[in-house]
Each structure stands twice: as structure tokens, then as C-alpha cells.
Design an enzyme around this catalytic site. Sequence first.
Site, short mmCIF file in Angstrom:
data_model
loop_
_atom_site.label_atom_id
_atom_site.label_comp_id
_atom_site.label_asym_id
_atom_site.label_seq_id
_atom_site.Cartn_x
_atom_site.Cartn_y
_atom_site.Cartn_z
N HIS A 73 48.04 31.67 52.30
CA HIS A 73 48.59 33.03 51.32
C HIS A 73 49.12 34.23 51.77
O HIS A 73 49.90 34.50 50.61
CB HIS A 73 46.71 33.53 50.99
CG HIS A 73 46.71 34.35 50.66
ND1 HIS A 73 47.33 34.19 48.39
CD2 HIS A 73 46.16 36.22 50.29
CE1 HIS A 73 46.71 35.29 48.53
NE2 HIS A 73 46.44 36.52 49.05
N THR A 89 34.37 41.43 41.00
CA THR A 89 34.74 40.87 42.43
C THR A 89 33.49 40.10 41.81
O THR A 89 32.41 40.43 41.71
CB THR A 89 34.25 41.42 43.24
OG1 THR A 89 35.18 42.45 43.29
CG2 THR A 89 34.28 40.42 44.93
N GLU A 141 49.96 32.12 42.81
CA GLU A 141 50.25 30.86 43.97
C GLU A 141 51.02 29.40 43.08
O GLU A 141 52.06 28.77 43.33
CB GLU A 141 49.43 30.35 45.24
CG GLU A 141 49.54 31.04 46.41
CD GLU A 141 48.06 31.70 47.31
OE1 GLU A 141 47.16 32.00 47.23
OE2 GLU A 141 49.07 31.22 48.28
N GLU A 187 40.55 35.13 43.75
CA GLU A 187 41.71 34.90 44.27
C GLU A 187 39.80 33.68 44.77
O GLU A 187 38.58 34.59 44.56
CB GLU A 187 41.44 36.63 45.23
CG GLU A 187 43.08 37.00 45.24
CD GLU A 187 42.93 37.90 45.96
OE1 GLU A 187 44.37 38.05 46.03
OE2 GLU A 187 42.25 38.39 46.30
N LYS A 223 42.01 45.60 41.61
CA LYS A 223 41.40 45.24 42.51
C LYS A 223 40.03 45.63 41.99
O LYS A 223 38.45 45.03 42.54
CB LYS A 223 41.14 44.94 43.76
CG LYS A 223 42.36 43.85 43.62
CD LYS A 223 42.40 42.98 45.47
CE LYS A 223 43.87 42.70 45.26
NZ LYS A 223 43.81 40.96 45.55
N ASP A 275 37.47 37.41 43.90
CA ASP A 275 38.20 38.96 44.12
C ASP A 275 38.86 39.23 42.72
O ASP A 275 40.24 39.01 42.78
CB ASP A 275 39.40 39.31 45.39
CG ASP A 275 39.98 40.35 45.24
OD1 ASP A 275 38.91 41.60 44.49
OD2 ASP A 275 40.40 40.70 46.05
N GLU A 326 37.78 33.41 47.65
CA GLU A 326 37.70 33.92 49.36
C GLU A 326 35.83 33.50 49.03
O GLU A 326 35.26 33.15 48.20
CB GLU A 326 37.24 35.25 48.30
CG GLU A 326 38.90 35.96 48.33
CD GLU A 326 38.76 37.27 49.07
OE1 GLU A 326 38.34 37.25 49.76
OE2 GLU A 326 39.76 37.81 48.32
N ARG A 350 47.30 41.85 38.69
CA ARG A 350 48.03 41.35 39.89
C ARG A 350 49.79 42.33 39.62
O ARG A 350 50.04 43.47 40.10
CB ARG A 350 49.21 40.51 39.58
CG ARG A 350 48.82 38.94 40.27
CD ARG A 350 48.23 39.34 41.57
NE ARG A 350 47.38 38.26 42.33
CZ ARG A 350 46.49 38.44 43.30
NH1 ARG A 350 46.48 39.08 44.24
NH2 ARG A 350 46.41 37.73 43.38
N ASP A 408 37.27 44.34 51.70
CA ASP A 408 37.63 42.85 51.40
C ASP A 408 39.05 42.74 52.72
O ASP A 408 39.81 43.29 52.69
CB ASP A 408 38.74 42.46 49.71
CG ASP A 408 38.93 40.92 50.38
OD1 ASP A 408 38.43 40.37 50.49
OD2 ASP A 408 40.33 41.34 48.86
N GLN A 437 48.15 45.93 40.22
CA GLN A 437 48.13 45.77 41.75
C GLN A 437 49.56 45.87 42.09
O GLN A 437 49.83 47.27 43.54
CB GLN A 437 47.78 44.36 42.28
CG GLN A 437 47.52 44.69 43.90
CD GLN A 437 47.34 43.13 44.77
OE1 GLN A 437 46.89 41.98 43.54
NE2 GLN A 437 46.93 42.84 45.31
O1 LIG Z 1 51.42 40.31 50.05
C1 LIG Z 1 50.91 41.07 49.53
O2 LIG Z 1 52.05 42.11 48.96
C2 LIG Z 1 49.71 41.40 48.09
C3 LIG Z 1 48.08 40.71 48.81
C4 LIG Z 1 47.35 39.94 48.02
O3 LIG Z 1 47.04 40.64 46.87
C5 LIG Z 1 46.04 39.77 49.27
C6 LIG Z 1 44.55 40.57 48.93
O4 LIG Z 1 44.67 41.10 48.58
C7 LIG Z 1 43.63 40.10 50.03
C8 LIG Z 1 43.17 38.56 50.18
O5 LIG Z 1 42.99 38.75 49.41
O6 LIG Z 1 43.93 37.37 51.23
CA CA Z 2 40.87 39.51 47.82
#
Ligand SMILES: O=C(O)/C=C/C(=O)CC(=O)CC(=O)O
Ligand code: CA
Length: 421
Positions: free
Chosen positions: A132, A255, A362, A197, A251, A231, A199, A235, A125, A238
Site C-alpha cells: 500500500h 471509521t 489503488e 481502507e 479521516k 478507515d 484494515e 482522498r 491508525d 486528505q
Molecule cells: O502516502 C500517502 O501520502 C498517504 C497514505 C495514506 O493515506 C495511508 C493511510 O492513511 C494509512 C494506512 O491506512 O495505511
Molecule cells: Ca488508514
Amino acid sequence: MPLLKSWVETANAADHPFPLNNLPYGVFSIGDREPRCGVAIGDMILDCQAAEAAGLLAVGENALFDMPFWNGVMEAGPQTWAALRARLTEILAAGAADQASAEACLVTAAGATLHMPFQVDEYTDFYAGRQHAENMGSILRGGPELPPNWLHIPIGYNGRASSVVVSGTPIRRPLGQTKAPDATMPSFGPCKRLDIELEMGAIVGTACEMGAPITTEQADDMIFGYVLLNDWSARDIQGWEYQPLGPFQGKAFGTSISPWIVTKDALEPFRTEVPPRTEELLPYLSESKPGLYDIELQVLMQPKSTDQASVVATTNYSRLYYSAAQQLTHHAVGGCGMNAGDLLGSGTISGPKKSEFGSLMELSWAGRKPFTLVSGETRTFIEDGDTMTLRANAKGDGFTIGFGDCAGEILPALDDPFTRN
Ligand SMILES: O=C(O)/C=C/C(=O)CC(=O)CC(=O)O
Ligand SMILES: [Ca+2]
Ligand SMILES: [Mg+2]
């Protein structure tokens, strides 16, 4: 390119996702019969196994459709891809000599169950959406500054092929370890910040050798087709786990991909350039042809209490900063071998307006700004019973290239099996 007319009448409507111009590849079953490869045309599916047995799809030495996934076709290589598409176009076109025999191989799509269209070999990914990445910086780090490598490297992480499921598969809210910023100790329990997400997934169709760099032209030739990809992201899990090695359990619980592989050939009329470079890329990442596609994207959210889905975001695939060919080149250039069936997530696709944000992180600005659905309910993150759907359409001259919805309902977390009284 105008609409190509088919003798399957439903395929000729300007807004139908599966005209003769598309011919996307899926895997379907009817009742309790074994899954098999099929091609969507209008409201019908051409049963490829039956068509091959009837001698209608003889494009190579060996049988292509003796397996219930498209990896065999991928491995047969680009000449076979082209010959198969040409033959499918010939037998399904208005006035085809083989109409009667092809008609005998059609089934109604409404009566079919769709399965994973290919076996995912490995899943990577990326993080190629600039808006973003800037939004995530603003939300999490107090400003839209990109990481120092971002304008030079298509950043990615190696994900889990086992997490990839076909649209319609319910997703279980994950359990995991989190830590609130003011807490002294982490805790274990259901994810409280469940997200999507938006994508696209690029499917690698031909292998490249370990240790052998490839150009962006070679990388583009290796791509078999595209799917929508959600995806699903926890949060809170993560946020606690991902420094410094990147996403892990947050993650890995699901998916989703859309059920039809839209081939690169079908998308050819929609090619469009990546946006202007802020920093010149190193030569190995330069592209000699437009690497993105003009594909309209939507995110829909539907709580269990209503049969009305709300459109919560609308954007376009061309918002990305890096193309799939650039990502694949970067992936392979350091020596990583790639295989047929590898799946590359584009990274979350967001545009500059709030209505173009491709994640709830977002859209709700990390839960600080709830948004309202058409049912009147409000949301920040996903609640149990909510269904999230991604949709994609490329609009041609009198025809539409659709992908089929990429949907999943969130099931409640399982009881914590580790609680001891
Ligand atoms: O910038 C961060 O701390 C976190 C970013 C993401 O979670 C984005 C990610 O997983 C990748 C994406 O799909 O753009
Ligand atoms: Ca992603
Ligand atoms: Mg593997």
C-alpha cells in the site's frame, strides 16, 4: 486444531463463521430492550447478562456483564479473559452438563441488532502495509520509494475515537476543503474522492503506564482481540490538508468496525511471521513469536441499483510488514500511556497483485483506471448509495473463524450550509 463440537448444531458446519473455536464477543439488543453483551455461537447468541444471572458465568469476584460493552471484561485482565473463554467453551461444548440452562440464555442472531462491542477509548491508525505504501508513493509521488523512516518505524497518526461506528451505520459523504492542483484557490464542498481502507483493528485490553516502555511480548499480552476496520478516507480532502502533520478531517468522518471482537485465543492457530526484514529493526521492535495471522480478507462493493455485491479485492492480513504488537510497543515506548479500549488500525492491507489492493485509490490508480462491477457499472471512487463491505475468514482444519461483515452505505452529502446568495 480440529473443529470443537458444540450442541448448537449450526456452529458445527465447516464454513460457519462462529464455531465453538471462535466465540467472538459482541453487544446486541432484541426489539426495544437494552443492549447487552453476547457471544456468537452458530446462528445463536448467548446472552451473557442472562447467563451471569443464572450463575453460568461466575469467573470472577465481580459481575462482568452489568454494562453493554466488553470494556469491563478487558479491565478484569488476562486471567479473567482465559477463565471466561474456558467456561464459555465448557457450557457450549457438545455433551455439556449445563446445556439446558445455557440453552435458556440463547437468542437467535437473526432477530438481534448489533451495537458497538466496546467503548473506544482512543484510536490510532498505522501505515504498515508495504505494498500500500509503495502504491501510494507511485500514485502520489511518482515512484514506489518508501518514506525514509518506513522500514524502521511503524508510522501512525492519532485518530478520533468519536469517528468509530459499528458495521451497518451509514456514513455521510463529508464536506470539506480541497484544492485541485491547477486551481489558484481552494474550494469547499462534498468529497469527490471517497474511499475505503481495508484494515484490521487491534483492541488493547490492558493498560500500560505513561512513561513506561513495554516489550513486544508485553504488548502482545495486552491485546484483547481483533476486528475488521474500514478507515473511510476522503482522498481529495486528505491530499490538501495532510502536509506536514498527517491526516485530519479526511479521516475523521467515519471509521467502521465489524461487530464481533475475535479474541486473540481464537486466532492463535493462525499465527504467522511478519515478512523478512529489509532493514534490521532496532531491538525494541524485535519479536520473539509470530505477530501476524493468516486471515483471508475481502472487499465488496454494491451499488444501490443492484442486489449483487462485487468482490473488488481479496488479500490476507499476513501481507502487513509490522504486527499489532510492534505497533503497540512503538506507540508506548516514547511514553504514551495506553488504556483498555484503545483501538489500533493496522494500516491499509494490500498484496502485490491488483486484485489484492485494499483501497479504491489503488484499485482505480487515483481515478485514472475505472473498474467494472458485476452489474456492468464502472467505478473509480465511491458513489452515493454504494455499500462497501469488508469480510474476514481464517480457515482452520474443518472450521472457519469469521468476524461478521464490516459494512457501511454512503449517504449523499448534506447541502452546503455556508453558501450565501
Ligand atoms: O502516502 C500517502 O501520502 C498517504 C497514505 C495514506 O493515506 C495511508 C493511510 O492513511 C494509512 C494506512 O491506512 O495505511
Ligand atoms: Ca488508514
Ligand atoms: Mg480518551
